[in-house]
Design a protein around this motif. Structure first.
Motif, PDB file in Angstrom:
ATOM      1  N   HIS A   9     -13.916   0.994 -18.893  1.00 59.50           N
ATOM      2  CA  HIS A   9     -14.113   2.043 -19.893  1.00 59.50           C
ATOM      3  C   HIS A   9     -12.824   2.839 -20.058  1.00 59.50           C
ATOM      4  CE1 HIS A   9     -15.895   5.951 -21.366  1.00 59.50           C
ATOM      5  NE2 HIS A   9     -16.310   5.061 -22.243  1.00 59.50           N
ATOM      6  N   LEU A  10     -12.370   3.011 -21.296  1.00 56.76           N
ATOM      7  CA  LEU A  10     -11.153   3.786 -21.586  1.00 56.76           C
ATOM      8  C   LEU A  10     -11.449   5.191 -22.063  1.00 56.76           C
ATOM      9  CD1 LEU A  10      -8.976   1.116 -23.450  1.00 56.76           C
ATOM     10  CD2 LEU A  10      -8.833   1.824 -21.046  1.00 56.76           C
ATOM     11  N   GLY A  11     -12.623   5.415 -22.640  1.00 56.00           N
ATOM     12  CA  GLY A  11     -12.979   6.724 -23.168  1.00 56.00           C
ATOM     13  C   GLY A  11     -13.074   6.714 -24.680  1.00 56.00           C
ATOM     14  N   ALA A  12     -13.314   7.896 -25.219  1.00 56.85           N
ATOM     15  CA  ALA A  12     -13.520   8.056 -26.657  1.00 56.85           C
ATOM     16  C   ALA A  12     -12.210   8.423 -27.347  1.00 56.85           C
ATOM     17  CB  ALA A  12     -14.565   9.131 -26.917  1.00 56.85           C
ATOM     18  N   VAL A  13     -12.045   7.904 -28.554  1.00 57.12           N
ATOM     19  CA  VAL A  13     -10.871   8.199 -29.381  1.00 57.12           C
ATOM     20  C   VAL A  13     -11.346   8.494 -30.790  1.00 57.12           C
ATOM     21  CG1 VAL A  13      -8.743   7.248 -30.377  1.00 57.12           C
ATOM     22  CG2 VAL A  13      -9.317   6.778 -28.005  1.00 57.12           C
ATOM     23  N   ASP A  14     -10.833   9.570 -31.354  1.00 61.36           N
ATOM     24  CA  ASP A  14     -11.135   9.938 -32.736  1.00 61.36           C
ATOM     25  C   ASP A  14     -10.231   9.115 -33.654  1.00 61.36           C
ATOM     26  OD1 ASP A  14     -11.862  11.124 -35.107  1.00 61.36           O
ATOM     27  OD2 ASP A  14     -11.303  13.154 -34.501  1.00 61.36           O
ATOM     28  N   VAL A  15     -10.846   8.279 -34.470  1.00 66.30           N
ATOM     29  CA  VAL A  15     -10.102   7.388 -35.362  1.00 66.30           C
ATOM     30  C   VAL A  15     -10.309   7.852 -36.793  1.00 66.30           C
ATOM     31  CG1 VAL A  15      -9.854   5.021 -36.189  1.00 66.30           C
ATOM     32  CG2 VAL A  15     -10.369   5.462 -33.779  1.00 66.30           C
ATOM     33  N   VAL A  98      -2.802   8.995 -28.213  1.00 66.78           N
ATOM     34  CA  VAL A  98      -3.415   9.673 -27.066  1.00 66.78           C
ATOM     35  C   VAL A  98      -3.338   8.891 -25.764  1.00 66.78           C
ATOM     36  CG1 VAL A  98      -5.003  10.996 -28.516  1.00 66.78           C
ATOM     37  CG2 VAL A  98      -5.750   8.794 -27.584  1.00 66.78           C
ATOM     38  N   HIS A  99      -3.080   7.601 -25.828  1.00 67.70           N
ATOM     39  CA  HIS A  99      -3.130   6.775 -24.619  1.00 67.70           C
ATOM     40  C   HIS A  99      -1.751   6.587 -24.001  1.00 67.70           C
ATOM     41  CE1 HIS A  99      -4.826   3.914 -21.834  1.00 67.70           C
ATOM     42  NE2 HIS A  99      -3.871   3.069 -22.127  1.00 67.70           N
ATOM     43  N   ARG A 100      -1.686   6.799 -22.715  1.00 71.20           N
ATOM     44  CA  ARG A 100      -0.442   6.602 -21.964  1.00 71.20           C
ATOM     45  C   ARG A 100      -0.709   5.574 -20.874  1.00 71.20           C
ATOM     46  NH1 ARG A 100       3.157  10.270 -23.591  1.00 71.20           N
ATOM     47  NH2 ARG A 100       2.385  12.190 -24.472  1.00 71.20           N
ATOM     48  N   GLU A 101      -0.478   4.312 -21.205  1.00 69.22           N
ATOM     49  CA  GLU A 101      -0.712   3.253 -20.232  1.00 69.22           C
ATOM     50  C   GLU A 101       0.466   3.127 -19.271  1.00 69.22           C
ATOM     51  OE1 GLU A 101       1.736   1.297 -23.298  1.00 69.22           O
ATOM     52  OE2 GLU A 101       0.161   2.754 -23.348  1.00 69.22           O
ATOM     53  N   PRO A 114       2.150 -13.039 -24.778  1.00 67.71           N
ATOM     54  CA  PRO A 114       1.978 -11.586 -24.889  1.00 67.71           C
ATOM     55  C   PRO A 114       2.930 -10.864 -23.943  1.00 67.71           C
ATOM     56  CG  PRO A 114      -0.143 -12.668 -24.595  1.00 67.71           C
ATOM     57  CD  PRO A 114       0.923 -13.707 -24.360  1.00 67.71           C
ATOM     58  N   PRO A 115       3.494  -9.759 -24.376  1.00 66.30           N
ATOM     59  CA  PRO A 115       4.405  -9.013 -23.504  1.00 66.30           C
ATOM     60  C   PRO A 115       3.682  -8.374 -22.328  1.00 66.30           C
ATOM     61  CG  PRO A 115       4.352  -8.074 -25.726  1.00 66.30           C
ATOM     62  CD  PRO A 115       3.372  -9.177 -25.685  1.00 66.30           C
ATOM     63  N   ASP A 116       4.399  -8.231 -21.234  1.00 72.82           N
ATOM     64  CA  ASP A 116       3.868  -7.573 -20.047  1.00 72.82           C
ATOM     65  C   ASP A 116       3.402  -6.160 -20.406  1.00 72.82           C
ATOM     66  OD1 ASP A 116       3.683  -6.993 -17.112  1.00 72.82           O
ATOM     67  OD2 ASP A 116       5.252  -5.569 -17.674  1.00 72.82           O
ATOM     68  N   GLY A 117       2.230  -5.793 -19.923  1.00 73.93           N
ATOM     69  CA  GLY A 117       1.730  -4.436 -20.108  1.00 73.93           C
ATOM     70  C   GLY A 117       1.162  -4.133 -21.479  1.00 73.93           C
ATOM     71  N   ALA A 118       1.057  -5.118 -22.353  1.00 78.34           N
ATOM     72  CA  ALA A 118       0.571  -4.874 -23.712  1.00 78.34           C
ATOM     73  C   ALA A 118      -0.950  -4.698 -23.736  1.00 78.34           C
ATOM     74  CB  ALA A 118       0.958  -6.027 -24.630  1.00 78.34           C
ATOM     75  N   LEU A 119      -1.402  -3.744 -24.533  1.00 79.09           N
ATOM     76  CA  LEU A 119      -2.827  -3.565 -24.823  1.00 79.09           C
ATOM     77  C   LEU A 119      -3.045  -3.991 -26.272  1.00 79.09           C
ATOM     78  CD1 LEU A 119      -3.645  -0.010 -23.380  1.00 79.09           C
ATOM     79  CD2 LEU A 119      -4.239  -2.229 -22.401  1.00 79.09           C
ATOM     80  N   HIS A 120      -3.651  -5.138 -26.481  1.00 76.66           N
ATOM     81  CA  HIS A 120      -3.946  -5.635 -27.830  1.00 76.66           C
ATOM     82  C   HIS A 120      -5.232  -4.980 -28.318  1.00 76.66           C
ATOM     83  CE1 HIS A 120      -1.268  -8.754 -26.283  1.00 76.66           C
ATOM     84  NE2 HIS A 120      -1.000  -9.028 -27.534  1.00 76.66           N
ATOM     85  N   VAL A 121      -5.179  -4.310 -29.437  1.00 72.73           N
ATOM     86  CA  VAL A 121      -6.378  -3.677 -29.975  1.00 72.73           C
ATOM     87  C   VAL A 121      -7.094  -4.718 -30.831  1.00 72.73           C
ATOM     88  CG1 VAL A 121      -7.316  -1.781 -31.332  1.00 72.73           C
ATOM     89  CG2 VAL A 121      -5.315  -1.403 -29.865  1.00 72.73           C
ATOM     90  N   ALA A 122      -8.275  -5.133 -30.386  1.00 71.72           N
ATOM     91  CA  ALA A 122      -9.044  -6.174 -31.056  1.00 71.72           C
ATOM     92  C   ALA A 122      -9.604  -5.626 -32.362  1.00 71.72           C
ATOM     93  CB  ALA A 122     -10.174  -6.655 -30.149  1.00 71.72           C
ATOM     94  N   PHE A 136      -2.334  -5.117 -33.899  1.00 73.22           N
ATOM     95  CA  PHE A 136      -1.455  -4.196 -33.175  1.00 73.22           C
ATOM     96  C   PHE A 136      -1.581  -4.390 -31.665  1.00 73.22           C
ATOM     97  CE2 PHE A 136      -2.387  -1.305 -36.873  1.00 73.22           C
ATOM     98  CZ  PHE A 136      -1.087  -0.959 -37.222  1.00 73.22           C
ATOM     99  N   TYR A 137      -0.501  -4.045 -30.967  1.00 77.10           N
ATOM    100  CA  TYR A 137      -0.596  -3.825 -29.530  1.00 77.10           C
ATOM    101  C   TYR A 137       0.210  -2.599 -29.147  1.00 77.10           C
ATOM    102  CZ  TYR A 137       3.919  -6.259 -28.651  1.00 77.10           C
ATOM    103  OH  TYR A 137       5.232  -6.649 -28.637  1.00 77.10           O
ATOM    104  N   LEU A 138      -0.177  -2.001 -28.022  1.00 75.14           N
ATOM    105  CA  LEU A 138       0.497  -0.818 -27.479  1.00 75.14           C
ATOM    106  C   LEU A 138       1.259  -1.248 -26.238  1.00 75.14           C
ATOM    107  CD1 LEU A 138      -2.009   0.196 -29.107  1.00 75.14           C
ATOM    108  CD2 LEU A 138      -2.231   1.989 -27.442  1.00 75.14           C
ATOM    109  N   ARG A 139       2.419  -0.651 -26.048  1.00 71.26           N
ATOM    110  CA  ARG A 139       3.234  -0.991 -24.881  1.00 71.26           C
ATOM    111  C   ARG A 139       4.197   0.154 -24.608  1.00 71.26           C
ATOM    112  NH1 ARG A 139       7.834  -5.398 -24.281  1.00 71.26           N
ATOM    113  NH2 ARG A 139       7.595  -5.878 -22.088  1.00 71.26           N
ATOM    114  N   THR A 140       4.535   0.366 -23.338  1.00 73.25           N
ATOM    115  CA  THR A 140       5.548   1.341 -22.958  1.00 73.25           C
ATOM    116  C   THR A 140       6.633   0.611 -22.184  1.00 73.25           C
ATOM    117  OG1 THR A 140       3.920   3.110 -22.845  1.00 73.25           O
ATOM    118  CG2 THR A 140       6.004   3.484 -21.690  1.00 73.25           C
ATOM    119  N   VAL A 141       7.880   0.748 -22.648  1.00 73.40           N
ATOM    120  CA  VAL A 141       9.022   0.086 -22.026  1.00 73.40           C
ATOM    121  C   VAL A 141      10.123   1.114 -21.815  1.00 73.40           C
ATOM    122  CG1 VAL A 141      10.776  -1.718 -22.271  1.00 73.40           C
ATOM    123  CG2 VAL A 141       8.472  -2.094 -23.178  1.00 73.40           C
TER     124      VAL A 141
END
Length: 175
Positions: A9-15, A98-101, A114-122, A136-141
């Protein structure tokens, strides 16, 4: 005896609640970098479609029973069987705000993986065929937060440890 779900579970996000211009400005103000593919996706009408508050979860293909990984259609079908749903395309930029992975361990980008640490938003595949990125995917490098677009076809097999973000079915609240 209750079994633990195969997702985290990641939590709620206002979209929603911002048009494309406001959303791009918010991403820039937050210091979030975007690639060319993300820019294309941010220009689509679907980005302005508000979804309300979504309750999100993450899972890998292996979590969903696909020990050898799988194609996007196979991953999405396995997720649906576990009570997970696709997110509206607009979810990724709002989640990125809002997300800091965790930081990526391997900062390199490699083709066909896929890049290391990527969160792919389905999310549903955007209209436009091969001219439009897949999602899209999210990543911090190196401390830099990214919102990146990616491309793959329906036959491409993602590895079993690729991380996807889904909406929990029935957990959406319209604003």
């Amino acid at each position: 005896m209750t079994t633990e779900p195969p997702w985290t579970h990641l939590g709620a996000v206002d979209v929603g609640g911002r048009d494309r211009t406001e959303l791009r400005a918010a991403l820039a103000d937050a210091g979030i970098a975007v690639n060319e593919s993300a820019e294309i996706l941010l220009g689509l009408d679907a980005i302005e479609a508000g979804a309300g508050v979504l309750d999100l979860a993450s899972a890998t293909p292996a979590d969903l029973g696909l020990a050898g990984g799988g194609s996007l259609p196979a991953i999405f079908a396995a997720a649906s069987e576990q009570g997970l749903a696709l997110c509206p395309l607009a979810t990724a930029p709002f989640l990125r705000l809002v997300h800091r992975e965790d930081e990526s361990v391997d900062p390199e980008l490699r083709r066909h993986r896929p890049p290391d640490g990527a969160l792919h938003v389905a999310s549903p595949l955007p209209p436009g065929g091969t001219d439009i990125p897949t999602g899209f995917y999210l990543r911090t490098v190196s401390g830099q937060r990214w919102l990146r677009g990616y491309r793959c076809d329906a036959d491409y097999r993602l590895p079993p440890d690729a991380v996807f973000v889904f909406a929990l079915e029935g957990a959406r609240t319209r604003l």
